[in-house]
Design an enzyme around this catalytic site. Structure first.
Site, PDB file in Angstrom:
ATOM      1  N   ASP A  33      42.364  30.610  36.279  1.00  0.00           N
ATOM      2  CA  ASP A  33      43.454  30.171  37.164  1.00  0.00           C
ATOM      3  C   ASP A  33      42.941  29.507  38.439  1.00  0.00           C
ATOM      4  O   ASP A  33      43.623  28.705  39.044  1.00  0.00           O
ATOM      5  CB  ASP A  33      44.321  31.364  37.593  1.00  0.00           C
ATOM      6  CG  ASP A  33      44.702  32.229  36.419  1.00  0.00           C
ATOM      7  OD1 ASP A  33      44.722  31.687  35.300  1.00  0.00           O
ATOM      8  OD2 ASP A  33      44.967  33.424  36.622  1.00  0.00           O
ATOM      9  N   LYS A  36      37.947  27.346  37.860  1.00  0.00           N
ATOM     10  CA  LYS A  36      36.499  27.445  37.803  1.00  0.00           C
ATOM     11  C   LYS A  36      35.893  26.526  36.741  1.00  0.00           C
ATOM     12  O   LYS A  36      34.957  25.778  37.018  1.00  0.00           O
ATOM     13  CB  LYS A  36      36.103  28.893  37.510  1.00  0.00           C
ATOM     14  CG  LYS A  36      34.627  29.080  37.299  1.00  0.00           C
ATOM     15  CD  LYS A  36      34.303  30.539  37.085  1.00  0.00           C
ATOM     16  CE  LYS A  36      35.009  31.091  35.869  1.00  0.00           C
ATOM     17  NZ  LYS A  36      34.317  30.754  34.631  1.00  0.00           N
ATOM     18  N   ASN A 164      39.528  26.023  46.376  1.00  0.00           N
ATOM     19  CA  ASN A 164      39.979  24.971  45.451  1.00  0.00           C
ATOM     20  C   ASN A 164      41.491  24.764  45.560  1.00  0.00           C
ATOM     21  O   ASN A 164      42.194  25.559  46.173  1.00  0.00           O
ATOM     22  CB  ASN A 164      39.584  25.370  44.021  1.00  0.00           C
ATOM     23  CG  ASN A 164      39.761  24.226  43.045  1.00  0.00           C
ATOM     24  OD1 ASN A 164      39.730  23.059  43.440  1.00  0.00           O
ATOM     25  ND2 ASN A 164      39.952  24.550  41.777  1.00  0.00           N
ATOM     26  N   SER A 541      27.921  71.649  18.971  1.00  0.00           N
ATOM     27  CA  SER A 541      27.058  70.519  19.358  1.00  0.00           C
ATOM     28  C   SER A 541      27.405  69.254  18.562  1.00  0.00           C
ATOM     29  O   SER A 541      26.650  68.826  17.710  1.00  0.00           O
ATOM     30  CB  SER A 541      25.577  70.868  19.233  1.00  0.00           C
ATOM     31  OG  SER A 541      25.275  71.562  18.045  1.00  0.00           O
TER      32      SER A 541
END
Lengths: 630, 309
Positions: A33, A36, A164, A541
């Protein structure tokens, strides 16, 4: 070795100019968004790093998947894997390359959403600089702070704040200034030294490579100018101490013994005194050997082979340091850890730690606190999930040499590897040694385990029973003990319920607590084996990793894994303690077999199928196995 | 001790020095951490750079691993000559993998569909050789700038027991700390040239004077034009289509493979400087010369998932 004569076509070439371009690695943080991918695509496009056929492919892809109509959608260029293209998100780090006459650039293009913290950490680990994108219309978002925190944690000090979509705020200076001021505060709180803010319109290419007409008030550098002016990697800072981890010992014949490695800090000359850690022995460098001849000086960033002036038994994993400023050696450390694995981090669980060229066993002994990367506030935590960041304490099987990450990145960074899946599960940066590390030394006692074993006339060993609740572990273990005692053997049973009432009273039944419980049992059992006893433990275990840890604590012939194999439906039908019924009703949570997994042993020493053998028959078999070894 | 001619100290490291040091580090890590590595030697320019780096990484010892060449039977004769010269000059251990059964059954680059030909003559013999010799690590010359799916591939790239790549299950790679641990049957492809670009490769070849197969330099060669591509007729097994005639043209190659599937480009660039100048001026990326890649979108990604290098 004879070197072939150069190809005639090659030999005719004039030598390169003296100044070769240098290299800058940077990371870009921001989400789709923020624009980039468009920004990087634009940068590659304008630096002519996109060949015509890739541009053609871009045009075709833009028509098929794009969001920009018929114009090229630069974001598509960067999404490499088809699965990602279809989802429209970038799920992995992509590496891009472009150059100017002065400099070559490697861009780690990282996705920005919170679930990709690990990818951002990966990209930042090798970056000299970070470009953090902000959408001018949205201003600083929580994710901006997170991006800044992650790059700072990974040691990146120079940030370009790329504001930007300035077109969406009318290219106004005031809007830009407000964002810059807000970010300055974040930078100060994180200790980011250098911030270069730049207003941009990536889609139109303004202030990316060229200036545009719409922001005459801006007098600073374009993005490319800022990238060209940035200081590259800090590895060859003046005054930095010499560091080289030994990767490989080069012994082609009896006369030559060289230690190959990458210099990660400082420089070295023949004649320099060095200290080899963790042993601490000193030597003088005799030669710096390379394929192109010996060097009179080698610096950070070079891969070389060193020889020393005397027989030195350094090996892979050792750190060669300048003798006057050696690294720290410790087996307990404090670090910040980024968790990278889907499987959660459990304190006490054994991992492998790789630092430099050394790999050793390690456990996280304590999570001090988890860091909320959006508020930077500490939160209490016991375990770590994927993308969590926390300050932790680690205990290592062997002492290792390191520097605080702030002082030297490549000697202060480590990864944690899951012993079973082999996944790279965590990445950490070391802050400091923990004090106790230097002071605890194992007492070498004169009366040994062998002495005690001989007195007891038996082979001390640990019979580790594992299986579902109600499988018959305790019943069979008790029968085995009675038979052994009748034969004059010295034994002891550690039983799940008994331990839970005392030693592990403070623990619950979460995965983390189960791991800690088993660790305690294994340590106690080890001391008892050391005391010369035949020890029997009867615990569910459920995790292979913990059984593996118990096995690793003992000598190879001392650990006998006894798998009491009862199918879940049989155990549930027996339900001696009524626990399965409760678990099914939801009254007990994390119950093995119901809502918590049981990982059956892969190669147990003894495998008892209780649908075929009675408890008595099973006990006989186990006793026979033990006697055969005594 | 040999006579020592000390080299003057470099004032600062350039990008080729950095890339070289990184590749050497990768070679050494692999040898230290893997049981049985092998060098996939394709004889092309990237492989030649990689060989040069392997010699540097282990000097004065020879590279401590064998070199595997997957020979389709349709390699240029110049490539085989160059391979044998390098093996002799550096005392390398060479293993040649070849699918003789498929060749005997008539599989060939002219009539067998290209994807099938590639699978049978390149992918299959490679996988078989890796399994037969029990290699757990294989050095390849892949670069991240070559193709989009490569941009996200790790330097240590894992393959399951059937040699397939799972792009969604890649291990994070931080700093220079590579995790090469494997389960039984798994293997890892190691790409020391991951961060190199085609331009770096050429500049490094020039700086280091690395010998190359002569096909990279323009010379008059017998050429047939087919589907708009220039095919050099390397031996008498060429299957001509009606109307095709051999003409002598001055051409060179940007990448090398099986000769009937490698497209040459018209060029006057007979020296390395000319080749570099011509490549930098050109705006077609090098894979455009490989017929294999044109088959389908995302073709490389698909081939890698199948186990192609």
């Amino acid at each position: 070795m004879a070197r072939p004569s150069p190809d005639p076509a090659v030999a005719a070439v004039a030598p390169l100019p003296d100044v070769e371009p240098d290299l800058l690695r940077f990371i870009t943080c921001g989400s789709v968004d923020d624009g980039k991918s468009t920004l990087i695509g634009r940068l590659l496009y304008e630096c002519r790093a996109l060949p015509a056929d890739q541009l053609a492919a871009l045009d075709a892809d833009s028509r098929r998947w794009g969001t920009t109509g018929d114009a090229p959608d630069f974001a598509l260029l960067l999404d490499g894997l088809s699965a990602e293209r279809e989802q429209g998100i970038t799920i992995d780090v992509a590496y891009r390359f472009f150059s100017t006459p002065r400099r070559r650039f490697i861009v780690a293009d990282c996705p920005g959403h919170e679930q990709y913290t690990r990818n951002m950490a990966t990209g930042a680990s090798t970056a000299d600089l970070a470009v953090i994108l902000v959408d001018a219309a949205k201003g600083l978002l929580p994710q901006t702070r997170r991006h800044a925190a992650i790059v700072r944690l990974l040691g990146v000090r120079h940030v370009i704040l790329a504001v930007n979509k300035m077109d969406l705020v009318g290219h106004r200076e005031g809007a830009f200034d407000r964002i810059v001021e807000a970010f300055d505060e974040v930078a100060r709180s994180l200790g980011l030294d250098r911030v270069t803010p730049i207003p941009l319109v990536a889609r139109a290419g303004e202030n990316v490579v060229h200036r545009g007409p719409s922001m005459p008030w801006y007098g600073g550098p374009t993005l490319l100018e800022a990238l060209e002016a940035a200081e590259p990697s800090d590895v060859d800072r003046p005054g930095a101490p010499f560091r080289m981890a030994v990767q490989w010992v080069n012994r082609p014949n009896a006369e030559f013994r060289g230690f190959a490695g990458l210099i990660v800090s400082g420089h070295v000359h023949p004649g320099d005194r060095v200290r080899i850690l963790p042993s601490g022995r000193e030597a003088r460098v005799e030669r710096i050997v390379t394929y192109d001849g010996d060097l009179e000086r080698a610096v950070a960033g070079q891969s070389v082979t060193l020889t020393f002036d005397r027989e030195e038994d350094a090996s892979r994993g050792d750190l060669v340091c300048g003798a006057t400023d050696p690294a720290v050696v410790a087996d307990r450390i404090e670090a910040t850890l980024v968790w990278l694995d889907e499987a959660e981090m459990l304190p006490g669980r054994p991992y492998l730690l790789k630092i430099g060229t050394r790999t050793t066993g390690a456990i996280v002994t304590e999570v001090r606190h988890r860091i909320d990367v959006e508020t930077l506030k500490p939160h209490p935590a016991k375990t770590l999930a994927l993308n969590d960041i926390a300050v932790v304490e680690l205990s290592l099987d062997q002492a290792v040499a390191f520097d605080p990450y702030e002082k030297c990145r490549l000697t202060g960074a480590f990864i944690l590897i899951d012993r079973l899946s082999n996944a790279t599960a965590g990445a950490g940066v070391v802050h400091q040694a923990l004090r106790r590390a230097q002071n605890i030394h194992w007492q070498a006692l004169d009366v040994t385990k062998a002495t005690r074993a001989a007195m007891n006339n038996q082979k001390p060993q640990l019979l580790w029973f594992t299986g579902l609740s109600g499988a018959g572990k305790s019943t069979i273990a008790n029968l085995v003990e009675k038979k052994l005692v009748a034969l004059g053997k010295r034994t002891y049973i550690l039983d799940g319920d008994n331990i839970r009432h005392g030693l592990s009273r403070d623990l619950g039944f979460s995965d983390a607590d189960r791991v800690e419980n088993i660790r305690r049992v294994a340590e106690v059992a080890k001391l008892m084996v050391d005391a010369g006893l035949i020890v029997l433990t009867a615990f569910i275990s459920p995790f292979r990793a913990e059984r593996r840890m118990a096995r690793d604590l003992l000598e190879p012939d001392e650990f006998v894994e006894v798998f009491i194999d009862t199918p879940l439906e049989v155990a549930e039908r027996r339900d001696v303690k009524g626990l399965y019924a409760k678990a099914r009703r939801g009254e007990i949570r994390n119950f093995t077999g119901i809502d918590s997994p049981y990982e059956p042993p892969e190669n147990p020493e003894i495998h008892i199928d209780t649908t075929k053998l009675s408890a008595e028959e099973a006990a006989e078999r186990i006793v026979a196995y033990v006697l055969a070894r005594c | 001790m040999p006579p020592v001619a000390l080299r003057p100290a470099a004032p600062r490291l350039g990008h080729l020095d950095r890339l070289e040091a990184e590749a050497i580090h990768i070679f050494r890590e692999t040898v230290a951490e893997c049981r049985n590595p092998v060098f996939l030697y394709s004889i092309g320019k990237d492989s030649s750079v990689m060989l040069h780096l392997a010699l540097k990484a282990f000097h004065p010892a020879p590279p401590p691993f064998p070199f595997l060449h997957v020979a389709s039977g349709w390699d240029f004769a110049d490539m085989i000559r160059h391979r044998d010269a390098m093996v002799a000059a550096h005392g390398l251990t060479l293993i040649v993998a070849h699918n003789a059964e498929a060749a005997a059954a008539g599989v060939n680059p002219f009539t067998t569909p290209t994807p099938e030909y590639t699978r049978l003559m390149l992918t299959e013999p490679l996988k078989r050789a890796l399994s037969e010799h029990g290699f757990d690590a294989a050095f390849g010359g892949g670069r991240r700038d070559e193709e989009r799916s490569r941009a996200k591939e790790r330097i240590f790239s894992f393959r399951n027991s059937s040699h397939a790549w799972n792009p969604k299950a890649q291990r994070p790679e931080l700093w220079n700390l590579y995790n090469a641990r494997l389960h039984k049957g798994e293997s890892v492809r190691v790409f020391p040239l991951s961060n190199w670009t085609e331009r770096d490769i050429w500049e490094y070849i020039r700086r280091e004077r690395i010998p190359l197969v002569p096909l990279y330099f323009a010379a008059e060669r017998p050429v047939v034009e087919r589907d708009g591509l220039l095919i050099v007729v390397d031996d008498d097994r060429m299957q001509f289509r009606p109307g095709e005639v051999v003409v002598r043209r001055k051409v060179r190659f940007r990448t090398l493979g099986c000769w009937p599937l490698s497209a040459a480009m018209p060029s006057e660039a007979a020296t390395l400087d000319d080749v570099i100048a011509e490549n930098l001026a050109s705006d077609v990326s090098e894979r455009a010369g490989r017929i294999i890649d044109h088959d389908q979108a995302a073709s490389m990604e698909r081939k890698k998932v199948e186990g192609y290098f």
